[in-house]
Design an enzyme around this catalytic site. Structure first.
Site, PDB file in Angstrom:
ATOM      1  N   ASP A  58      26.028  28.941  41.123  1.00 56.21           N
ATOM      2  CA  ASP A  58      26.896  27.815  41.443  1.00 56.21           C
ATOM      3  C   ASP A  58      26.279  26.430  41.272  1.00 56.21           C
ATOM      4  O   ASP A  58      26.959  25.505  40.840  1.00 56.21           O
ATOM      5  CB  ASP A  58      27.383  27.930  42.893  1.00 56.21           C
ATOM      6  CG  ASP A  58      28.307  29.097  43.106  1.00 56.21           C
ATOM      7  OD1 ASP A  58      28.194  30.081  42.356  1.00 56.21           O
ATOM      8  OD2 ASP A  58      29.124  29.054  44.033  1.00 56.21           O
ATOM      9  N   CYS A  68      28.346  36.732  41.034  1.00 60.24           N
ATOM     10  CA  CYS A  68      29.348  37.571  41.691  1.00 60.24           C
ATOM     11  C   CYS A  68      30.424  38.053  40.718  1.00 60.24           C
ATOM     12  O   CYS A  68      30.611  37.495  39.645  1.00 60.24           O
ATOM     13  CB  CYS A  68      29.974  36.808  42.843  1.00 60.24           C
ATOM     14  SG  CYS A  68      28.811  36.460  44.191  1.00 60.24           S
ATOM     15  N   SER A  98      35.271  27.154  47.489  1.00 59.83           N
ATOM     16  CA  SER A  98      34.635  28.094  46.581  1.00 59.83           C
ATOM     17  C   SER A  98      35.603  28.460  45.467  1.00 59.83           C
ATOM     18  O   SER A  98      36.822  28.443  45.652  1.00 59.83           O
ATOM     19  CB  SER A  98      34.234  29.357  47.351  1.00 59.83           C
ATOM     20  OG  SER A  98      33.936  30.409  46.459  1.00 59.83           O
TER      21      SER A  98
END
Length: 647
Positions: free
Chosen positions: A150, A220, A524
């Site tokens: 991220d 992820c 997110s």
């Protein structure tokens, strides 16, 4: 043990230096050669082109992969293997590889903790460190950047973008696999909220939590900020075609490192630089790809920052809005649905180049741009369309998982028939006068009217801290119809924290789709629901959102067809359920007569480092400018302050 040596023979042989080098080269260049052979490099091969491989690697692994010291997350745990593979290829091509690292944190690990206060500010710090590392090898011929997640990946792209006349290539760190029987890494982050609401047992939570990260490396499994950033790297032309979202640790993933090393040295031979790749057209292509994927809203912060680092104009909200009105979402991936395919399945379906084939047919891409392959995007897509790789991987997806790749990456007509809508829109109104953003494609379809419009009218429930908000959710203090208003969470209050803990908890509750969220924080990439963030001005900057009190009636209208929206306090005469303008006007008048709440405050544990970051980005265009450090603006602001003090 006491016999400590004080001398050693040193490397054998001679440096291949010339009289001209001794007369003209800086001492640092010459001493660098001494250190290279001191580290074991052959003197005979010390003058090859020097390639710097920077990564976000974290943790210490034994040769068999078992942990000696853990990393912060799976996303940087295996990238050292990519570094090694790229370095071997550089060596085979007579280059001299160097490696350095600036590791990165995990937004999943810091959710709901004070660690989140450092998350977004870290991106700027890491980009600065990576740039300093690049410049600290003055003899570099090119730079490979290896990153996954991220903040480390946007930071790496910001660093590479600044390289200018030097060629650079980004190697995405890939994704982790789904567990054979279990929950993905997004859903598993809701086990606390579900247990609190007695939806799952302790045993179930323990078992699902144990297996969610099914393989040790990669980002992820959902299309969050990590995966979206990898896709954006391809959209910019900064990463090789079909390198984003590869399964970490597998041969096809390692192959991308080898090919990237070859591509970098080819760029050098062709005399092509980063400046030739990163252009305004490339930035526009990346934004188009973001819309087609339904990517994370965090890229509204990162793409402008990458453009700024490259010395290009920063895209603004109007640019994003224009693109999202034009570009259909074509990808069905976690968390946006409807099928919720994992990122590795998106990769097998064709990933970024497959999506770009559809976008090219629709005339939505500039395919004349140069990519790090050294070829134009048009040629890259021609290759992909006929490649054996494409056909083999799409067949693999069908045979292994029983998934039609055309159900994962769709044509515009097919996507429309499946109910996919455009990605983001930017609601305005008396509570969001300078803008806000919602990932409108992720609103629960059952909450959308027959006219394609989401409407919500409900009472405000105001929270000053995320801890108060999650406590209210877990303890049954939020009910259907509420509008949760989380303030003091923007840059000045909490480093513009990411509040997936809140949105994930709501998604896990049966009535959660009937609750809206307004915040000056960010979300997110795996967040879903009617979640409106980036509200500007933030509460601590005097924004109207800082005047809202419990019980205020708030109206939210999101038109997913026209990609427009409004967020307003409504009050007094008129019927707000029918969108009566009098109610909005009265709400606007009510806000104008109010003072800010007297309990507004930055989080007491907000680090001074983050306070400094917030002040600097405020002077540099703020949230809508990408939260960058615009040196000219900062220096100008400081100069004005000094001049006013001297008067």
């Amino acid at each position: 043990m006491a016999a400590v040596a004080t001398h050693a023979p040193g490397p054998t042989g001679q440096l291949p230096i010339t009289p001209e080098m001794l007369l003209t080269q800086p001492s640092g260049n010459l001493f660098g050669l001494s250190m290279n052979v001191g580290m074991g490099w052959s003197p005979a091969h010390v003058l090859g082109p020097e390639v710097l491989i920077l990564s976000t690697h974290g943790g210490v692994r034994a040769p068999d992969g078992t942990p000696i010291a853990l990393g912060f997350h799976t996303g940087h745990w295996e990238v050292g293997l990519l570094v090694a593979e790229a370095a071997r290829e550089v060596t085979a091509l007579n280059g001299v590889p160097f490696a350095g690292a600036c590791t990165d944190p995990c937004d999943g690990r810091t959710q709901g903790t004070t660690g989140m206060f450092d998350s977004l500010p870290f991106r700027n710090d890491a980009a600065m460190v990576l740039r300093r590392l690049m410049r600290s090898l003055p003899t570099r011929a090119g730079v490979l950047g290896v990153a996954t997640c991220d903040k480390g990946l946007p930071a790496m792209m910001m660093a590479l973008a600044s390289a200018g006349a030097i060629p650079t290539v980004l190697v995405p760190g890939g994704v982790t696999l789904l567990p054979e029987n279990g929950e993905d890494a997004g859903k598993v982050q809701t086990i606390g909220a579900r247990y609190a609401q007695q939806q799952i047992t302790l045993e179930y939570a323990a078992e699902m939590g144990c297996r969610a990260c099914a393989t040790p490396g990669g980002g992820c499994q959902f299309l969050g900020t990590a995966a979206t950033s990898q896709v954006i790297a391809e959209g910019l032309g900064l990463a090789l075609p079909h390198s984003a979202l590869a399964p970490s640790g597998q041969p096809i993933w390692l192959d991308a490192a080898r090919r990237s090393a070859r591509a970098l040295l080819r760029l050098r031979e062709l005399e092509l630089s980063t400046r030739d790749v990163l252009t305004p057209a490339a930035v526009n292509n990346a934004m188009v790809l973001h819309a087609a994927f339904g990517g994370s809203t965090n890229l509204l912060l990162h793409v402008p920052a990458i453009a700024h680092a490259a010395g290009l104009p920063r895209p603004v909200a109007q640019d994003w809005a224009r693109i999202n009105r034009l570009v259909p979402r074509l990808v069905d991936a976690l968390p946006n649905g409807p099928g919720n395919f994992a990122t590795v399945q998106v990769f097998l379906a064709g990933g970024a180049p497959e999506v770009m084939l559809h976008l090219r047919r629709a005339g939505l891409l500039d395919t004349s741009v140069t990519t790090v392959t050294g070829a134009k995007l048009d040629a890259c897509l021609d290759w992909w369309q006929e490649s054996e790789r494409r056909h083999a991987l799409r067949k693999n997806l069908l045979e292994r998982d029983g998934i039609d790749p055309d159900d994962v990456i769709m044509s515009p007509d097919r996507a429309r028939s499946r109910g996919l809508t455009s990605t983001v829109c930017f609601p305005v109104g008396n509570l969001t006068p300078d803008g806000s953003v919602i990932k409108s494609t992720s609103i629960d379809p059952s909450m959308i009217g027959a006219d394609g419009v989401y409407r919500h009218l409900g009472p405000a429930r105001v929270f000053i801290t995320e801890a108060e908000a999650i406590h209210a959710i877990k303890n049954g203090m939020i009910v259907a119809g509420d509008v949760m208003v989380l303030i003091c969470s923007g840059p000045l209050g909490a480093g513009m924290q990411e509040i997936y803990q809140i949105t994930a908890a709501l998604k896990a509750l049966p009535f959660g789709k009937h609750v809206a969220v307004l915040t000056d924080a960010r979300f997110s990439g795996v967040s879903t629901g009617a979640c409106i963030g980036h509200i500007s001005p933030e509460a601590l900057a005097g924004g109207n959102i800082g005047k809202v009190v419990d019980g205020d009636l708030i109206e939210i209208v999101i038109d997913r067809g026209e990609m427009t929206g409004a967020v307003n306090l409504v009050a007094g005469a008129g019927d707000p359920t029918n969108g009566d303008q009098a109610s909005v006007d009265n709400g606007t008048a009510e806000l104008a007569g109010r003072s800010l709440r007297n309990d507004l405050a930055a989080h007491p544990e907000l680090p001074n480092d983050t306070r400094l970051w917030a002040a600097l980005v405020q002077a540099s265009g703020g949230v809508w400018g990408g939260c960058v450090y615009d040196v000219e603006s900062i220096v100008s602001t400081l100069d004005r302050g000094r001049r006013s003090e001297s008067l």
